[in-house]
Design an enzyme around this catalytic site. Structure first.
Site, PDB file in Angstrom:
ATOM      1  N   LYS A  32       0.865  -1.195   0.000  1.00 53.14           N
ATOM      2  CA  LYS A  32       0.000   0.000   0.000  1.00 53.14           C
ATOM      3  C   LYS A  32       0.899   1.241   0.000  1.00 53.14           C
ATOM      4  O   LYS A  32       1.820   1.333  -0.810  1.00 53.14           O
ATOM      5  CB  LYS A  32      -0.956  -0.032   1.196  1.00 53.14           C
ATOM      6  CG  LYS A  32      -1.888  -1.250   1.174  1.00 53.14           C
ATOM      7  CD  LYS A  32      -3.093  -1.095   2.066  1.00 53.14           C
ATOM      8  CE  LYS A  32      -3.960  -2.337   2.001  1.00 53.14           C
ATOM      9  NZ  LYS A  32      -5.213  -2.233   2.740  1.00 53.14           N
ATOM     10  N   HIS A  48      -9.245  -1.589  -5.620  1.00 52.22           N
ATOM     11  CA  HIS A  48      -9.168  -1.768  -4.167  1.00 52.22           C
ATOM     12  C   HIS A  48     -10.204  -0.882  -3.485  1.00 52.22           C
ATOM     13  O   HIS A  48     -10.506   0.227  -3.956  1.00 52.22           O
ATOM     14  CB  HIS A  48      -7.761  -1.434  -3.654  1.00 52.22           C
ATOM     15  CG  HIS A  48      -7.571  -1.889  -2.242  1.00 52.22           C
ATOM     16  ND1 HIS A  48      -8.022  -1.153  -1.164  1.00 52.22           N
ATOM     17  CD2 HIS A  48      -7.030  -3.018  -1.728  1.00 52.22           C
ATOM     18  CE1 HIS A  48      -7.748  -1.817  -0.044  1.00 52.22           C
ATOM     19  NE2 HIS A  48      -7.147  -2.954  -0.369  1.00 52.22           N
ATOM     20  N   GLU A  68     -12.334  -9.058  -0.689  1.00 49.71           N
ATOM     21  CA  GLU A  68     -11.943  -8.314   0.503  1.00 49.71           C
ATOM     22  C   GLU A  68     -13.164  -7.580   1.049  1.00 49.71           C
ATOM     23  O   GLU A  68     -13.482  -6.466   0.573  1.00 49.71           O
ATOM     24  CB  GLU A  68     -10.858  -7.288   0.176  1.00 49.71           C
ATOM     25  CG  GLU A  68      -9.623  -7.890  -0.478  1.00 49.71           C
ATOM     26  CD  GLU A  68      -8.390  -6.987  -0.362  1.00 49.71           C
ATOM     27  OE1 GLU A  68      -7.295  -7.532  -0.319  1.00 49.71           O
ATOM     28  OE2 GLU A  68      -8.541  -5.752  -0.302  1.00 49.71           O
TER      29      GLU A  68
HETATM   30  O1  LIG Z   1      -4.378  -5.093   0.046  1.00 53.13           O
HETATM   31  C1  LIG Z   1      -4.593  -5.796   0.997  1.00 53.13           C
HETATM   32  C2  LIG Z   1      -5.812  -5.750   1.773  1.00 53.13           C
HETATM   33  O2  LIG Z   1      -6.505  -4.550   1.638  1.00 53.13           O
HETATM   34  C3  LIG Z   1      -5.656  -6.168   3.191  1.00 53.13           C
HETATM   35  O3  LIG Z   1      -5.036  -5.222   3.984  1.00 53.13           O
HETATM   36  P1  LIG Z   1      -4.927  -5.499   5.545  1.00 53.13           P
HETATM   37  O4  LIG Z   1      -4.542  -6.943   5.696  1.00 53.13           O
HETATM   38  O5  LIG Z   1      -3.896  -4.565   6.053  1.00 53.13           O
HETATM   39  O6  LIG Z   1      -6.297  -5.289   6.122  1.00 53.13           O
END
Ligand SMILES: O=C[C@H](O)COP(=O)(O)O
Length: 293
Positions: free
Chosen positions: A18, A115, A208
């Site tokens: 990210k 996303h 997700e």
């Molecule tokens: O890109 C990955 C997902 O959005 C999960 O992120 P996270 O595991 O930090 O909640």
């Protein structure tokens, strides 16, 4: 024009940095990963992918190529390299956007699109825009990794409770209702993707649930498995109707990490990690779990 892959490893585990990692953090993470990762990975059965920030992509590509310069370690060339977004046009007056052409040129294999952090305000990306990006990714010889998920935590359950209904409904029925509602919301995100890419294109979907991203715990495994079973069946029927034959993989993301795979392994094809991959040993531990499960 490059040809997009139509096949994918049976299972996939990957990690997006990210906006968390700066350049030195990214390069040292990749160096640690390459040093500590057992040589059996990646394999045709278990592919790995990394999705750094745009400016870190060339450095990560160089490190991955140096680790496997001739791409001969096994039939899967190397750890797959991804980008976190792209523009839907190949070129033009789009200041600040990144062309899929350049992403391919710098060594990307996959591009993450849609996303939840880009679907919500202020960016408010629509299903239509995301589908156009999927087409652009495939047109440029890469695989789209499309994030989908319902916004609210079990809406069916919450509605019943708010309305004073549901006292006589079993927990099982309420769970099924929540799964159906979530799957219906996700189907609206999945359908335009199938309609926008050629029938032989490989696609990775990351389910997700929006409410499980950035949380302390992942979504309940029975909910995830139920939703993905419905989506896989829906996807298969859409693909049959258009004679599509590219590989499709269904991953889970949202506070995933060590210990999550056991509950998902019957119905999912892998995991997409965020924060719980920041420690490289925990990431490798999760990879081992998916390999063994
Ligand atoms: O890109 C990955 C997902 O959005 C999960 O992120 P996270 O595991 O930090 O909640």
């Amino acid at each position: 024009m490059p040809t997009a892959p139509s096949t994918l490893p049976r299972r996939l585990v990957g990690f997006s940095t990210k906006c968390y990692f700066d350049l030195p953090t990214t390069t040292s993470y990749v160096a640690d990963l390459l040093a500590l990762l057992p040589p059996r990975y990646p394999s045709p059965d278990l592919g790995l992918f990394l999705i750094p920030s745009f400016p870190a992509i060339p450095a990560v590509a160089a490190a991955l190529d140096a680790a496997d310069p001739h791409h001969t370690s096994n039939p899967t060339p190397r750890i797959l390299l991804g980008a976190q977004n792209c523009h839907h046009e190949d070129s033009g007056a789009f200041t600040g956007e990144v062309s899929p052409v350049i992403l391919k040129q710098v060594g990307c294999d996959i591009v993450e699109i849609g996303h939840a952090e880009r679907r919500r305000p202020p960016l408010k990306e629509t299903d239509e825009q995301i589908a156009a990006k999927a087409a652009a990714v495939v047109r440029n010889g890469m695989v789209p990794l499309v994030c989908i998920g319902e916004k609210e935590q079990p809406p069916g359950l919450r509605k019943r409770r708010r309305d004073g209904e549901g006292e006589s409904t079993s927990e099982e029925d309420m769970r099924e209702e929540a799964i159906r509602a979530a799957a219906e919301e996700c189907e609206e995100q999945v359908r335009p993707i199938f309609e926008s890419v050629p029938e032989n294109a490989a696609i990775i979907f990351a389910y997700e649930p929006v409410w499980a991203i950035g949380a302390a715990e992942p979504a309940d495994a029975r909910h995830v498995c139920g939703v993905v079973r419905e989506l896989r069946s829906y996807g298969n029927s859409v693909r049959r109707a258009i004679s599509a034959n590219g590989d499709v993989r269904w991953l889970y993301g949202g506070s995933a990490g060590p210990g999550v795979w056991e509950g998902l392994k019957q119905d999912l094809d892998g995991l997409f990690l965020g924060r719980f991959a920041h420690d490289v040993k925990r990431f490798i531990g999760t990879v081992e779990e998916v390999n063994e499960g």
